[in-house]
Write an enzyme that holds these catalytic residues in place. Structure first.
Site, PDB file in Angstrom:
ATOM      1  N   CYS A 149       0.892  -1.149   0.171  1.00 20.41           N
ATOM      2  CA  CYS A 149       0.033  -0.004  -0.133  1.00 20.41           C
ATOM      3  C   CYS A 149       0.984   1.310   0.158  1.00 20.41           C
ATOM      4  O   CYS A 149       0.639   2.088  -0.821  1.00 20.41           O
ATOM      5  CB  CYS A 149      -1.020  -0.009   1.218  1.00 20.41           C
ATOM      6  SG  CYS A 149      -0.149  -0.346   2.782  1.00 20.41           S
TER       7      CYS A 149
HETATM    8  N1  LIG Z   1      -4.629  -4.105   4.926  1.00 18.35           N
HETATM    9  C1  LIG Z   1      -4.065  -3.510   4.142  1.00 18.35           C
HETATM   10  O1  LIG Z   1      -4.272  -2.249   3.801  1.00 18.35           O
HETATM   11  C2  LIG Z   1      -3.196  -4.189   2.748  1.00 18.35           C
HETATM   12  C3  LIG Z   1      -2.481  -3.262   1.650  1.00 18.35           C
HETATM   13  C4  LIG Z   1      -1.845  -4.021   0.992  1.00 18.35           C
HETATM   14  C5  LIG Z   1      -1.111  -5.201   1.061  1.00 18.35           C
HETATM   15  N2  LIG Z   1      -1.530  -6.018   2.276  1.00 18.35           N
HETATM   16  C6  LIG Z   1      -1.356  -7.294   2.200  1.00 18.35           C
HETATM   17  O2  LIG Z   1      -2.550  -8.198   2.181  1.00 18.35           O
HETATM   18  C7  LIG Z   1      -2.348  -9.189   2.901  1.00 18.35           C
HETATM   19  C8  LIG Z   1      -3.757  -9.544   3.878  1.00 18.35           C
HETATM   20  O3  LIG Z   1      -3.803  -8.188   4.513  1.00 18.35           O
HETATM   21  P1  LIG Z   1      -5.124  -7.883   5.501  1.00 18.35           P
HETATM   22  O4  LIG Z   1      -4.731  -6.519   6.016  1.00 18.35           O
HETATM   23  O5  LIG Z   1      -6.159  -8.255   4.885  1.00 18.35           O
HETATM   24  O6  LIG Z   1      -4.738  -8.872   6.687  1.00 18.35           O
HETATM   25  P2  LIG Z   1      -5.821  -9.724   7.840  1.00 18.35           P
HETATM   26  O7  LIG Z   1      -6.798  -8.576   7.741  1.00 18.35           O
HETATM   27  O8  LIG Z   1      -4.752  -9.752   8.936  1.00 18.35           O
HETATM   28  O9  LIG Z   1      -6.170 -10.794   6.946  1.00 18.35           O
HETATM   29  C9  LIG Z   1      -5.347 -12.026   6.851  1.00 18.35           C
HETATM   30  C10 LIG Z   1      -6.094 -13.220   6.446  1.00 18.35           C
HETATM   31  O10 LIG Z   1      -5.192 -14.156   6.150  1.00 18.35           O
HETATM   32  C11 LIG Z   1      -5.565 -15.418   6.772  1.00 18.35           C
HETATM   33  N3  LIG Z   1      -4.482 -16.492   7.380  1.00 18.35           N
HETATM   34  C12 LIG Z   1      -3.763 -15.855   8.232  1.00 18.35           C
HETATM   35  N4  LIG Z   1      -2.699 -16.992   8.513  1.00 18.35           N
HETATM   36  C13 LIG Z   1      -3.342 -18.131   7.822  1.00 18.35           C
HETATM   37  C14 LIG Z   1      -2.688 -19.437   7.599  1.00 18.35           C
HETATM   38  N5  LIG Z   1      -1.529 -19.593   8.160  1.00 18.35           N
HETATM   39  N6  LIG Z   1      -3.546 -20.033   6.666  1.00 18.35           N
HETATM   40  C15 LIG Z   1      -4.593 -19.652   6.288  1.00 18.35           C
HETATM   41  N7  LIG Z   1      -4.844 -18.277   6.178  1.00 18.35           N
HETATM   42  C16 LIG Z   1      -4.351 -17.595   7.071  1.00 18.35           C
HETATM   43  C17 LIG Z   1      -6.499 -14.887   7.981  1.00 18.35           C
HETATM   44  O11 LIG Z   1      -7.255 -15.866   8.405  1.00 18.35           O
HETATM   45  P3  LIG Z   1      -7.791 -15.918  10.217  1.00 18.35           P
HETATM   46  O12 LIG Z   1      -8.482 -14.359  10.124  1.00 18.35           O
HETATM   47  O13 LIG Z   1      -8.808 -17.001  10.169  1.00 18.35           O
HETATM   48  O14 LIG Z   1      -6.540 -15.927  10.984  1.00 18.35           O
HETATM   49  C18 LIG Z   1      -7.211 -13.687   7.507  1.00 18.35           C
HETATM   50  O15 LIG Z   1      -8.040 -14.183   6.646  1.00 18.35           O
HETATM   51  C19 LIG Z   1      -1.111  -9.199   3.946  1.00 18.35           C
HETATM   52  O16 LIG Z   1       0.145  -9.749   3.294  1.00 18.35           O
HETATM   53  C20 LIG Z   1      -0.865  -7.600   3.861  1.00 18.35           C
HETATM   54  O17 LIG Z   1       0.305  -7.147   4.006  1.00 18.35           O
HETATM   55  C21 LIG Z   1      -2.807  -5.364   3.040  1.00 18.35           C
END
Ligand SMILES: NC(=O)c1ccc[n+]([C@@H]2O[C@H](COP(=O)([O-])OP(=O)(O)OC[C@H]3O[C@@H](n4cnc5c(N)ncnc54)[C@H](OP(=O)(O)O)[C@@H]3O)[C@@H](O)[C@H]2O)c1
Length: 338
Positions: A149
């Site tokens: 991001c």
């Molecule tokens: N948030 C942002 O603004 C943003 C921007 C750019 C990129 N990203 C990237 O996008 C990705 C997701 O971000 P997010 O903000 O959506 O994170 P998040 O809200 O913490 O969600 C992470 C997801 O991954 C799942 N997960 C975690 N560990 C896992 C495992 N071992 N096996 C299977 N599923 C697993 C979680 O499931 P549970 O809930 O069941 O644990 C949840 O559905 C990250 O790599 C982040 O760096 C995020």
């Protein structure tokens, strides 16, 4: 219809993917997975009631693979790399929202993310998913490393001046402010409402994991190895990133000339909007969209360019950009669903 699977559907980026893909005319959401007990996705997200009848559960990758042609990995870094090879070997296309395939030098990745890469042989196969820079490669790729991001706003903001060699590469300062959804949905004390409300703080000054990514891409654009100074801040708002970037000019130009440089560089790029002289970007104007708004002010007597970019961290900074990449990979109109 293109069948898509989303791993990490219970996270913020996963939820935003569901929101967009549900309205995409050429896509059917076929499979949703997260590390949770099996439950209806409309129970996980009550706003989906009556709109999507699917279960979200801790499915095996094999099960997702069978049902989907394209898989979004909205998973934490270190987790995505455990799943991507299986899908790629099965001939599926993968769009990874984590950092696992973004850094081309595996040593740099391992240093910043403090983990051994499990499948470094896939890093060279991945295309950095910034369509404004890599559209032609994205078209032919099976693995997209969707940009971070903060990097999206920083790179789009600096690139035109650097490409034209108009700015000094040693003294760039990128001061970015992000809404709290940028940290994901996992609870943490520092992210609680009571800790954040009416507060505003910098963190990880010149130590944030997005730095190697910004440096990598801006070094490519400028043709020389550069390192930005990067100061991220957390602001008590749900979403959005506003970056104010300070660049020292090598050659004196005025704001009108700078605007022309930016408009020429992003000519034909629907999702990058160059604002008119005197207009500053605002996160509310890009909320829930794939737009990056860029404003520019030049102070010729100080040889100073101030470039301001606004994106939605879950929009152009994550899920919307991921869908833009999917559209390019499958030959759809790039704006479809967005
Ligand atoms: N948030 C942002 O603004 C943003 C921007 C750019 C990129 N990203 C990237 O996008 C990705 C997701 O971000 P997010 O903000 O959506 O994170 P998040 O809200 O913490 O969600 C992470 C997801 O991954 C799942 N997960 C975690 N560990 C896992 C495992 N071992 N096996 C299977 N599923 C697993 C979680 O499931 P549970 O809930 O069941 O644990 C949840 O559905 C990250 O790599 C982040 O760096 C995020």
């Amino acid at each position: 219809m293109l069948k898509v699977g989303i791993m990490g559907a219970s996270g913020y980026a996963g939820e935003e993917l569901i929101r967009i893909l549900l309205n995409h005319p050429k896509v059917k959401i076929a499979s949703l997975a997260a590390k949770i007990e099996k439950m209806a996705v409309s129970k996980l997200y009550p706003w989906l009631k009556g709109m999507l009848e699917l279960e979200c559960s801790d499915k095996s990758a094999e099960e997702i693979c069978k049902k989907s042609d394209c898989i979004f990995l909205a998973l934490p870094h270190k987790v995505s790399m455990q799943f991507a090879p299986l899908f790629l070997k099965a001939g599926k296309k993968v769009i990874d929202l984590s950092a696992d395939f973004r850094i081309r030098d595996v040593g740099v990745y391992e240093k910043w993310y403090e983990v051994k890469h499990e499948c470094p042989e896939y890093i060279n196969k991945a295309v950095y998913g910034l369509p404004e820079f890599y559209r032609e490669k994205i078209k032919k790729s099976d693995l997209i490393a969707n940009p971070g991001c903060y990097p999206t706003g920083a790179i789009l903001g600096c690139a035109p001046l650097l490409k034209k060699k108009l700015a000094d590469t040693k003294s760039i300062i990128c001061d970015s402010k992000s809404g709290v959804s940028g940290a994901g949905r996992v609870p943490a004390q520092g992210l609680m409402f009571t800790e954040l409300q009416n507060s505003f703080r910098p963190y990880k000054i010149n130590a944030h994991r997005h730095m190697p990514e910004i440096n990598q891409e801006l070094s490519c654009v400028s043709g020389e190895k550069l390192e930005v100074n990067f100061i991220p801040h957390l602001v008590p708002m749900e979403r959005g990133i506003l970056s104010t970037i300070y660049l020292k000019l090598n050659k004196i130009i005025n704001t009108k000339e700078a605007l022309k440089v930016y408009k020429d560089f992003y000519k034909g790029e629907y999702f990058v909007r160059i604002l008119e002289e005197g207009v500053c970007p605002d996160t509310k104007n890009v909320a829930r969209t794939n737009f990056c708004d860029i404003g520019i002010r030049i102070f010729p007597d100080r040889s100073l360019a101030i470039v301001m970019t606004a994106i939605d961290n879950l929009g152009k900074g994550a899920s919307h950009q991921a869908v833009q990449n999917m559209n390019i990979m499958f030959g759809f109109d790039e704006k479809e669903g967005l």
